[in-house]
Scaffold this active site. Sequence first.
Site, PDB file in Angstrom:
ATOM      1  N   GLU A  67       0.816  -1.219   0.000  1.00 17.14           N
ATOM      2  CA  GLU A  67       0.000   0.000   0.000  1.00 17.14           C
ATOM      3  C   GLU A  67       0.847   1.265   0.000  1.00 17.14           C
ATOM      4  O   GLU A  67       0.470   2.268  -0.618  1.00 17.14           O
ATOM      5  CB  GLU A  67      -0.967  -0.010   1.186  1.00 17.14           C
ATOM      6  CG  GLU A  67      -2.088  -1.049   1.071  1.00 17.14           C
ATOM      7  CD  GLU A  67      -1.661  -2.462   1.462  1.00 17.14           C
ATOM      8  OE1 GLU A  67      -0.541  -2.628   1.987  1.00 17.14           O
ATOM      9  OE2 GLU A  67      -2.437  -3.409   1.229  1.00 17.14           O
ATOM     10  N   HIS A 136     -11.226  -5.178   8.878  1.00 15.72           N
ATOM     11  CA  HIS A 136     -11.781  -5.080   7.523  1.00 15.72           C
ATOM     12  C   HIS A 136     -13.168  -4.452   7.535  1.00 15.72           C
ATOM     13  O   HIS A 136     -13.961  -4.697   6.633  1.00 15.72           O
ATOM     14  CB  HIS A 136     -11.870  -6.466   6.867  1.00 15.72           C
ATOM     15  CG  HIS A 136     -10.551  -7.088   6.541  1.00 15.72           C
ATOM     16  ND1 HIS A 136      -9.774  -7.711   7.487  1.00 15.72           N
ATOM     17  CD2 HIS A 136      -9.867  -7.179   5.375  1.00 15.72           C
ATOM     18  CE1 HIS A 136      -8.679  -8.179   6.909  1.00 15.72           C
ATOM     19  NE2 HIS A 136      -8.694  -7.867   5.635  1.00 15.72           N
TER      20      HIS A 136
END
Lengths: 334, 325
Positions: A67, A136
Amino acid sequence: MADQNNKPRQLTYVMAINEAIRTVMQEQPNAFAAGEDIGGAGGVYGYYNGIQEQFGTDRVYDTPISEKGIVGLGVGAAATGCRPILDLMFIDFMGECMDEVANQLAKMRYMFGGSATLPVTLLTMAGAGASLAAQHSQSLEAWLCHLPGLKVVMAATPADAKGLIIAAARDDNPVIVIMMKTLLALNGEVPEDSYATPIGKANIVRPGENYTIVTWGRMVHEAITAAEQLARSGLDAEVIDARSLQPFDTETVIASVRKTHRAMVAHEAVRYGGLGGEVAAQIQELAFDDLDAPVARVGAPFAPVPFSPVLESAYVPNAETIVAEVRSQLRIEG
Amino acid sequence: MFVTVELTNDVLKDMHRCMVQIRRFEETAGKLMEDGKIPGALHLYVGEEAIASGVMAHLSKEDQITSTHRGHGHLIAKGGEFDRMFAELFGKATGYCKGKGGSMHISNMDLGMLGANGIVGGGPPIATGAAFSNKFRKTDNVACCFFGDGASNEGSLHEAANMAALFKLPVVFVCENNGFGEYTSQANHQAIVDVADRAQGYGMPGVIVDGMDAVAVFEGAREAIARARAGDGPTLLECKTYRFYDHVGVRGMGLSYRSDEEVEFWKKRDPIDQFEAKLREQNIMAEAEIQAVYEQVAAEIEAAVQFAEESPMPDPSTITEDVYA
């Protein structure tokens, strides 16, 4: 013919995202897409289905699970003439790239005295409701709205998902488009043409006379349901989908509160330190004399998102939470 | 098409001038900071001049670089002008960043200098992005990423290096290994001696050169940059060097975390002294010509400092300008 093309048809949220990305790639030759699993696999949510096939591996890149690398790639590419569309699979992964987002992407233009332009569109997915547990399922929009230099939008409907992504891609600033995983299958009217939903403009999704609910993301739908229930108690609630969280459309909210005199801010994010506190403060600063009650806030409890469906459904705010909070705020019995 | 730069006498003279410019700029900036004229923190490049000069000899202004905390030398070698640089260090409106960046964010987009960076390891992902852009836009430009041995322990370098090698991007990772990550010696911050060893793990060549020798840096950079321009992907070029001053500021000796003997050892290898000795030895520059360079640079710096001192401070009303495009 244009009118015909612009005729709304039903599209799911996920297909509206897909259509928006295709539109941007067609409109902007310097746009490329980069993210984890977005090429061959079409993305973990399916909104990249067919896009690499249509635009080729020279414009749609499967990246490593990196990321920092993805966002940094976007910063360097945008500063040198590209218009990257980056994909951050879950907003929870923001921690992996927060330096690139907070210290590079958001600040480069300012630190360089305005000489750098960073037209980056960052698509990311938020929200609970899928038993994906604490890493998540978060709603972290408040992290991002605290960073000068970023724009932050959140799509509650298929039409806004398409319009906000196109608007983000046309914007010369970094724009983070937060989408919601529990809305992916939601159907709605979506015009076929290319159009931009203005960034910085809220949408009054249910006009009302004597109560204001300011909300965004999935909670827009919960607020509409809550408003229908409240109507039975004689409250006619106006529901405002903020859509754009940074910049925030304070004007629309204040105009509503001046009319209704009572307000709530409702979001799925943790209530403490959430953006609702900022909105409540703005209302009290700008419309104190118009208020008949303190501004109410609805958000998640101060705990990570739990896994078990029983715990998760009790954790995530919904229409019932909103109704209960309104009744408590206004001391409505029953 | 780009032509590889050869080591002609003119190139040698340019590299010499560049090193002298950096040295004098940094010495002057250090004095101005001690006099209280430059606010904030200065991370000075004295001792490391051969690296910026040797690498930048191969770059045009369309090629990009990302820099570090210690960024003045990189900007000077990329063509930065003293007057606007000093103005930025002074926090003046006429500075490269209108006084909003200062030393740690000094930059010039027109020169392809994508910023000094206040975050250790901030540069590698950005340089990789610039290299991606060069390839995507079908140019034959390269991006050079300067970073230190300290930054080689940041995860951002790992992610960027892997992506750069995977996508065969035109980027050169130039490690300025000065033996210290801030105040901690290399021996105390990593278990390896050569950062270039890590290149193998990314599938790119790792090359080590003497970072006190501008010609060695020039030769190493020539090959790495030619490889990048040819589409063969990145190289990790490690330049062994030493900073003569402290991590921040100008004090060089009597520091608790390194010995004066060590500093003396490296000062005997001063990149400018060594380079000038060779220039004289090989009759490329006579002493008078060398002295003329110092005189010209001194005059340029004097004028630039005057420009900075006489420049207006930024108006407080500009605080919220340049946040958004």
